[in-house]
Design a protein around this motif. Structure first.
Motif, mmCIF file in Angstrom:
data_model
loop_
_atom_site.group_PDB
_atom_site.id
_atom_site.type_symbol
_atom_site.label_atom_id
_atom_site.label_comp_id
_atom_site.label_asym_id
_atom_site.label_seq_id
_atom_site.Cartn_x
_atom_site.Cartn_y
_atom_site.Cartn_z
ATOM 1 N N TYR A 287 0.829 -1.205 0.000
ATOM 2 C CA TYR A 287 0.000 0.000 0.000
ATOM 3 C C TYR A 287 0.865 1.257 0.000
ATOM 4 C CZ TYR A 287 -3.627 3.328 1.318
ATOM 5 O OH TYR A 287 -4.488 4.401 1.346
ATOM 6 N N LYS A 288 1.920 1.252 0.805
ATOM 7 C CA LYS A 288 2.818 2.410 0.868
ATOM 8 C C LYS A 288 3.491 2.645 -0.483
ATOM 9 C CE LYS A 288 6.809 4.273 3.378
ATOM 10 N NZ LYS A 288 7.806 4.025 4.463
ATOM 11 N N ILE A 289 3.948 1.563 -1.126
ATOM 12 C CA ILE A 289 4.622 1.703 -2.414
ATOM 13 C C ILE A 289 3.663 2.212 -3.483
ATOM 14 C CG2 ILE A 289 5.746 0.393 -4.275
ATOM 15 C CD1 ILE A 289 6.995 -1.373 -2.094
ATOM 16 N N LEU A 290 2.419 1.750 -3.470
ATOM 17 C CA LEU A 290 1.423 2.258 -4.419
ATOM 18 C C LEU A 290 1.214 3.761 -4.246
ATOM 19 C CD1 LEU A 290 -1.293 -0.571 -4.410
ATOM 20 C CD2 LEU A 290 0.223 0.051 -6.303
ATOM 21 N N GLN A 291 1.179 4.228 -3.007
ATOM 22 C CA GLN A 291 1.037 5.662 -2.756
ATOM 23 C C GLN A 291 2.241 6.429 -3.295
ATOM 24 O OE1 GLN A 291 0.337 5.365 1.578
ATOM 25 N NE2 GLN A 291 -1.648 6.348 1.209
ATOM 26 N N GLN A 292 3.443 5.874 -3.101
ATOM 27 C CA GLN A 292 4.645 6.526 -3.610
ATOM 28 C C GLN A 292 4.668 6.542 -5.138
ATOM 29 O OE1 GLN A 292 7.415 3.990 -1.492
ATOM 30 N NE2 GLN A 292 7.879 5.602 -0.001
ATOM 31 N N LEU A 293 4.219 5.460 -5.757
ATOM 32 C CA LEU A 293 4.168 5.400 -7.220
ATOM 33 C C LEU A 293 3.204 6.439 -7.784
ATOM 34 C CD1 LEU A 293 4.201 1.535 -7.811
ATOM 35 C CD2 LEU A 293 5.956 3.141 -8.565
ATOM 36 N N GLU A 294 2.102 6.656 -7.096
ATOM 37 C CA GLU A 294 1.121 7.626 -7.594
ATOM 38 C C GLU A 294 1.704 9.026 -7.638
ATOM 39 O OE1 GLU A 294 -3.592 8.616 -7.451
ATOM 40 O OE2 GLU A 294 -2.761 7.100 -6.111
ATOM 41 N N THR A 295 2.575 9.354 -6.705
ATOM 42 C CA THR A 295 3.219 10.681 -6.742
ATOM 43 C C THR A 295 4.156 10.809 -7.940
ATOM 44 O OG1 THR A 295 5.112 10.037 -5.365
ATOM 45 C CG2 THR A 295 3.128 10.809 -4.222
ATOM 46 N N LEU A 296 4.559 9.664 -8.510
ATOM 47 C CA LEU A 296 5.430 9.674 -9.693
ATOM 48 C C LEU A 296 4.644 9.480 -10.977
ATOM 49 C CD1 LEU A 296 8.348 7.454 -8.298
ATOM 50 C CD2 LEU A 296 8.291 9.950 -8.484
ATOM 51 N N GLY A 297 3.315 9.510 -10.885
ATOM 52 C CA GLY A 297 2.476 9.393 -12.075
ATOM 53 C C GLY A 297 2.210 7.978 -12.515
ATOM 54 N N ILE A 298 2.427 7.004 -11.622
ATOM 55 C CA ILE A 298 2.150 5.596 -11.937
ATOM 56 C C ILE A 298 0.946 5.160 -11.118
ATOM 57 C CG2 ILE A 298 3.055 3.259 -12.004
ATOM 58 C CD1 ILE A 298 4.570 5.113 -13.832
ATOM 59 N N SER A 299 -0.209 5.105 -11.750
ATOM 60 C CA SER A 299 -1.440 4.723 -11.059
ATOM 61 C C SER A 299 -2.359 4.015 -12.041
ATOM 62 C CB SER A 299 -2.158 5.955 -10.499
ATOM 63 O OG SER A 299 -2.611 6.785 -11.558
ATOM 64 N N GLU A 300 -3.415 3.407 -11.526
ATOM 65 C CA GLU A 300 -4.341 2.682 -12.386
ATOM 66 C C GLU A 300 -4.960 3.592 -13.439
ATOM 67 O OE1 GLU A 300 -7.314 -0.854 -11.493
ATOM 68 O OE2 GLU A 300 -8.171 1.041 -10.801
ATOM 69 N N SER A 301 -5.284 4.815 -13.082
ATOM 70 C CA SER A 301 -5.927 5.728 -14.030
ATOM 71 C C SER A 301 -4.994 6.128 -15.171
ATOM 72 C CB SER A 301 -6.429 6.986 -13.309
ATOM 73 O OG SER A 301 -5.351 7.712 -12.763
ATOM 74 N N ILE A 302 -3.684 6.070 -14.938
ATOM 75 C CA ILE A 302 -2.709 6.386 -15.985
ATOM 76 C C ILE A 302 -2.431 5.159 -16.845
ATOM 77 C CG2 ILE A 302 -0.335 7.111 -16.438
ATOM 78 C CD1 ILE A 302 -2.143 9.355 -15.458
ATOM 79 N N LEU A 303 -2.256 4.010 -16.217
ATOM 80 C CA LEU A 303 -1.848 2.804 -16.939
ATOM 81 C C LEU A 303 -3.002 2.131 -17.674
ATOM 82 C CD1 LEU A 303 0.587 1.225 -14.312
ATOM 83 C CD2 LEU A 303 1.128 2.705 -16.252
ATOM 84 N N PHE A 304 -4.234 2.388 -17.218
ATOM 85 C CA PHE A 304 -5.415 1.819 -17.874
ATOM 86 C C PHE A 304 -6.292 2.976 -18.367
ATOM 87 C CE2 PHE A 304 -3.952 -1.437 -14.989
ATOM 88 C CZ PHE A 304 -4.111 -2.616 -15.698
ATOM 89 N N PRO A 305 -6.102 3.414 -19.615
ATOM 90 C CA PRO A 305 -6.813 4.610 -20.105
ATOM 91 C C PRO A 305 -8.290 4.390 -20.394
ATOM 92 C CG PRO A 305 -5.450 3.660 -21.839
ATOM 93 C CD PRO A 305 -5.147 2.879 -20.598
ATOM 94 N N GLU A 306 -8.772 3.125 -20.381
ATOM 95 C CA GLU A 306 -10.179 2.879 -20.679
ATOM 96 C C GLU A 306 -11.067 3.493 -19.595
ATOM 97 O OE1 GLU A 306 -7.616 -0.388 -22.340
ATOM 98 O OE2 GLU A 306 -7.842 0.529 -20.383
ATOM 99 N N LEU A 307 -12.268 3.934 -19.989
ATOM 100 C CA LEU A 307 -13.162 4.672 -19.106
ATOM 101 C C LEU A 307 -13.545 3.857 -17.864
ATOM 102 C CD1 LEU A 307 -14.766 7.237 -18.578
ATOM 103 C CD2 LEU A 307 -16.636 6.281 -19.964
ATOM 104 N N GLU A 308 -13.736 2.534 -18.029
ATOM 105 C CA GLU A 308 -14.142 1.717 -16.878
ATOM 106 C C GLU A 308 -13.091 1.763 -15.777
ATOM 107 O OE1 GLU A 308 -13.677 -2.694 -17.616
ATOM 108 O OE2 GLU A 308 -13.439 -1.949 -19.670
ATOM 109 N N TYR A 309 -11.805 1.798 -16.150
ATOM 110 C CA TYR A 309 -10.744 1.877 -15.149
ATOM 111 C C TYR A 309 -10.639 3.277 -14.552
ATOM 112 C CZ TYR A 309 -9.228 -2.745 -16.598
ATOM 113 O OH TYR A 309 -9.180 -4.094 -16.866
#
Length: 331
Positions: A287-309
């Motif tokens: 969970y901590k690493i996911l939060q850190q990745l999001e600050t670097l622009g790596i998140s589900e909304s970036i990696l999965f551009p489809e509207l459902e994601y």
């Protein structure tokens, strides 16, 4: 490893300057590097690979017209969830770390499953991949066990004397057989040993106890050249491939009627043990690493551009968690 920086440091220790690497993250470290079409279902059955693709094209005939070859078509079909012999990789280490930490929607932030990041060294492999590409393409649509084995033997012949050195079938040099190998010769081979076994000849050095000179001898070791995975850089056919820096390995092997006509091999156990390395990400760190990745622009909304994601990510971000009771010991 407690945070993202720890993971990056460990990954850096496993890599060497000047080499080419691809990466893969799996949320469950127990899962093997075997693509979905080769994984047994819960009842022990397997998907019919040829039938899967045939039915997909039947229902979506436009897909065949838009894609130049079978592997482009598999790339497209896998995007929509069809089991294939392709395994997803990425050129971006941060993306692989994200997938190693990724949890299912509505899963609590506390998970008890460790993740795993794979590091695949493929320097020079892209150049050699073409020697197997046509055979693996034939494997996809093959429905006949004998023809599949003939395809493997004839393709193996083209590898002999190159990266593998001399190759033997049932202790006879592969060039002993006519080329291409016919179904009649296949019957002869199978009588000599059932099932046929392929051997690669390897030169081995050893020190003699009698004197100091180094002698050489030859030994035969069993090998399945058409079970080995190869790297595949697809055309960027969709936005997800672009955002995830997506690439694939195409895996050898062939299962027909639940029987491995050509052996299916976990990529970690293929011939070169140094080809794939890995590191574990502890469940409590995800969970901590996911939060850190999001600050670097790596998140589900970036990696999965489809509207459902995109919608799912909005749901995840817009939850009001109950406030914790004040505890003086926190300060």
């Amino acid at each position: 490893m407690n945070d993202l920086l720890d993971v990056l440091r460990k990954a850096n220790e496993l890599m060497q300057e000047g080499e080419i690497y691809w990466f893969r993250g799996q949320a469950d470290e127990k899962h093997t590097l075997v693509p979905s079409v080769f994984r047994p279902r819960q009842d022990g059955s397997y998907y019919d690979e040829a039938k899967l693709l045939k039915e997909f094209v039947r229902q979506h005939p436009e897909a065949r017209d838009k894609h130049a070859n079978t592997f482009e078509l598999l790339t497209y079909a896998q995007h929509y969830g069809l089991p294939t012999r392709l395994l997803d990789w990425t050129k971006n280490l941060l993306v692989a770390i994200f997938f190693a930490c990724k949890v299912k929607p509505d899963t609590p932030t506390d998970t008890d499953t460790d993740g795993k990041v794979f590091i695949y060294i493929l320097t020079d492999e892209l150049e050699r991949a073409g020697k197997r590409m046509k055979t693996y393409e034939d494997f996809v649509t093959s429905t006949d066990s004998q023809q599949t084995y003939l395809d493997m033997l004839n393709s193996t012949r083209s590898l002999a004397g190159s990266e593998y050195g001399p190759i033997f079938i049932n202790n006879k040099y592969l060039n002993f057989y006519d080329y291409p190998i016919s179904s009649a010769e296949l019957a002869f081979i199978k009588r000599a040993g059932d099932p046929p076994k392929l051997y690669i000849q390897e030169e081995v050095e050893y020190d003699s106890y009698l004197d100091s000179k180094v002698e050489r001898k030859f030994v035969n070791i069993e090998i399945e050249p058409m079970s080995i995975s190869i790297p595949y850089e697809p055309f960027l056919l969709n936005k997800r491939l672009i955002t995830q820096h997506g690439v694939f390995t195409i895996h050898g092997g062939k299962i027909i009627n639940c029987e491995a006509v050509v052996k299916v091999v976990d990529m970690e156990t293929e011939s070169d043990s140094h080809r794939v390395q890995s590191l574990i990400i502890s469940a409590k760190s995800k969970y901590k690493i996911l939060q850190q990745l999001e600050t670097l622009g790596i998140s589900e909304s970036i990696l999965f551009p489809e509207l459902e994601y995109q919608t799912r990510h909005i749901k995840y971000k817009c939850v009001n968690h109950p406030r914790r009771a004040f505890n003086p010991e926190d300060f």
